[in-house]
Motif scaffolding. Sequence first.
Motif, mmCIF file in Angstrom:
data_model
loop_
_atom_site.group_PDB
_atom_site.id
_atom_site.type_symbol
_atom_site.label_atom_id
_atom_site.label_comp_id
_atom_site.label_asym_id
_atom_site.label_seq_id
_atom_site.Cartn_x
_atom_site.Cartn_y
_atom_site.Cartn_z
ATOM 1 N N GLU A 40 0.841 -1.185 0.000
ATOM 2 C CA GLU A 40 0.000 0.000 0.000
ATOM 3 C C GLU A 40 0.876 1.234 0.000
ATOM 4 O O GLU A 40 1.611 1.488 0.949
ATOM 5 C CB GLU A 40 -0.938 0.019 1.212
ATOM 6 N N CYS A 42 -0.399 4.614 -1.717
ATOM 7 C CA CYS A 42 -1.350 5.714 -1.506
ATOM 8 C C CYS A 42 -2.694 5.228 -0.968
ATOM 9 O O CYS A 42 -3.394 5.957 -0.285
ATOM 10 C CB CYS A 42 -1.579 6.441 -2.827
ATOM 11 N N GLY A 43 -3.070 4.001 -1.314
ATOM 12 C CA GLY A 43 -4.358 3.467 -0.861
ATOM 13 C C GLY A 43 -5.552 3.968 -1.644
ATOM 14 O O GLY A 43 -6.686 3.642 -1.327
ATOM 15 N N VAL A 44 -5.321 4.764 -2.681
ATOM 16 C CA VAL A 44 -6.446 5.295 -3.459
ATOM 17 C C VAL A 44 -6.251 5.116 -4.970
ATOM 18 O O VAL A 44 -6.809 5.852 -5.772
ATOM 19 C CB VAL A 44 -6.714 6.791 -3.146
ATOM 20 N N GLY A 45 -5.455 4.120 -5.357
ATOM 21 C CA GLY A 45 -5.338 3.808 -6.777
ATOM 22 C C GLY A 45 -4.502 4.779 -7.587
ATOM 23 O O GLY A 45 -4.646 4.853 -8.808
ATOM 24 N N GLU A 46 -3.618 5.522 -6.938
ATOM 25 C CA GLU A 46 -2.798 6.494 -7.672
ATOM 26 C C GLU A 46 -1.396 5.971 -7.959
ATOM 27 O O GLU A 46 -0.827 6.295 -8.998
ATOM 28 C CB GLU A 46 -2.651 7.791 -6.855
ATOM 29 N N GLY A 48 0.065 2.618 -7.747
ATOM 30 C CA GLY A 48 0.314 1.356 -8.433
ATOM 31 C C GLY A 48 1.165 0.344 -7.680
ATOM 32 O O GLY A 48 1.443 -0.732 -8.202
ATOM 33 N N ASN A 60 -5.533 -2.059 -9.515
ATOM 34 C CA ASN A 60 -5.068 -1.597 -8.210
ATOM 35 C C ASN A 60 -5.824 -2.387 -7.143
ATOM 36 O O ASN A 60 -7.029 -2.186 -6.953
ATOM 37 C CB ASN A 60 -5.364 -0.101 -8.047
ATOM 38 N N ILE A 63 -8.099 -0.698 -4.218
ATOM 39 C CA ILE A 63 -9.482 -0.203 -4.370
ATOM 40 C C ILE A 63 -10.357 -1.263 -5.019
ATOM 41 O O ILE A 63 -11.384 -0.948 -5.592
ATOM 42 C CB ILE A 63 -9.554 1.139 -5.148
#
Lengths: 160, 290
Positions: A40, A42-46, A48, A60, A63
């Motif tokens: 993990e 960023c945890g928001v799919g930014e 990779g 990803n 998410i």
Amino acid sequence: MEKVSVSFTLNGEPVTIEVPTTWNLLKVLRECFELNGAKEGCGVGECGCCTVIVDGDAVNSCIYPIPEIEGRSVLSVEGISGTDGGLHPLQKAFLENNAVQCGFCTSGMIMSAKALLDKNPEPTEDEIRTGISGNFCRCTGYVQIVEAIEMAAKNKEGNF
Amino acid sequence: MIDYEYKIPADLHEVFTLLKEYGEKATLVAGGTDVMVKIRNTRKAPEVLISLRRLEDLRYIRKNGGYRIGGLTTHRMLELSNLVRTELSALHDAASQVGSVQVRNVATLGGNICNAAPSADTAAPLLVLDAAVVLEGPGGRRRVPIAEFFKGTYRTVKEPDEVLIEFDIPEKMGAFGSAYWKHSRRKAMELPLIGIAVSVKLSEANEIEDSRIALTVAAPTPIRAYLAEDFLRGKPFTDQVLKEAGEIASSSECCTLRTSLRCEAWYREDMIKIFVPRMAKLAAERIKSR
């Protein structure tokens, strides 16, 4: 908290887990199976870093809601080595080209590269750069990574 | 603690049953690249998520006279479609620049439009292609022109008990081309600072028979620059004419540009002036290459 039972194929093996509905695929890989290759960032799919392959496509995992994995096939970096347990050609190429520095992005980078080469065995540099455009690397400047993927594509040893 | 129920209906009928059962407590989720991120960032979740991901029947790109694109079609499917690339070029430009490969593999066209961000890349192409949104609810199906679909930032005319089924794009007769420019600082994982889509239909005498100009991040919703379109109609396809169209499109009569953290208003205005003509020319070039 409601739990959900999910059966899927993980690195070629059928598995079933029971976890809270709100968990994502990344959390399941790391906490249920101790597969710590996907990370993990960023945890928001930014970034990779959590990239794995689901039914042939790079996604990803941070998410990807775990209930959606029911019946699907998941491949993580731990599952790409050959039957002899040796390194995958992409992993070898990354080492030979110094495409790994701190290593945090590497698993995700390799999974994006694999998803690309599986569908497009002879990509152009542009296609490689698009293929890894969802993977942040803050060390290498990407040049060695692109070269490593080019080398792996050239020196194909069997299937990706 | 984030908690929600996660429902995975197998077909549309089940979706409507669940929507009726949970009403306002439920949120529809398609690829999840907006919904799941929002839950994580805000630490707030709806009570129930109703996933559309198993509605595989709603993933398609078809041409039969006009074009029909299923609501659950992913950006990656659009990116890899030769039909979209050659005939709906502006949509190809936009879809292939959303997020990253990982995002495009799951993020859907319907999701991008229903999320209704002012920066929704695919909105501008759909506007210049005259797309209609087909919605289905308990009362049946209805069609809404995309230009009437956005009600405000993150708000649309879709009722909570409706599902976006597909996009209908009319057949483009004659010399028609389109293009979209996503103006941003990076090539991936980026939102547009400003987005400009243009479509043109040219006569044999190289006059502009018809044109559409659409902008993202130029107003609270994606918009069409109607005044600039009106100005172009019937004019010769020349640099001077295109330059004037860019000036009209960037004026406060067409958009409400604002300064944000990511970019100042004057810069957005300048880029509209530059890229309206460039996209019109690219659209025209694509007519020849077809």
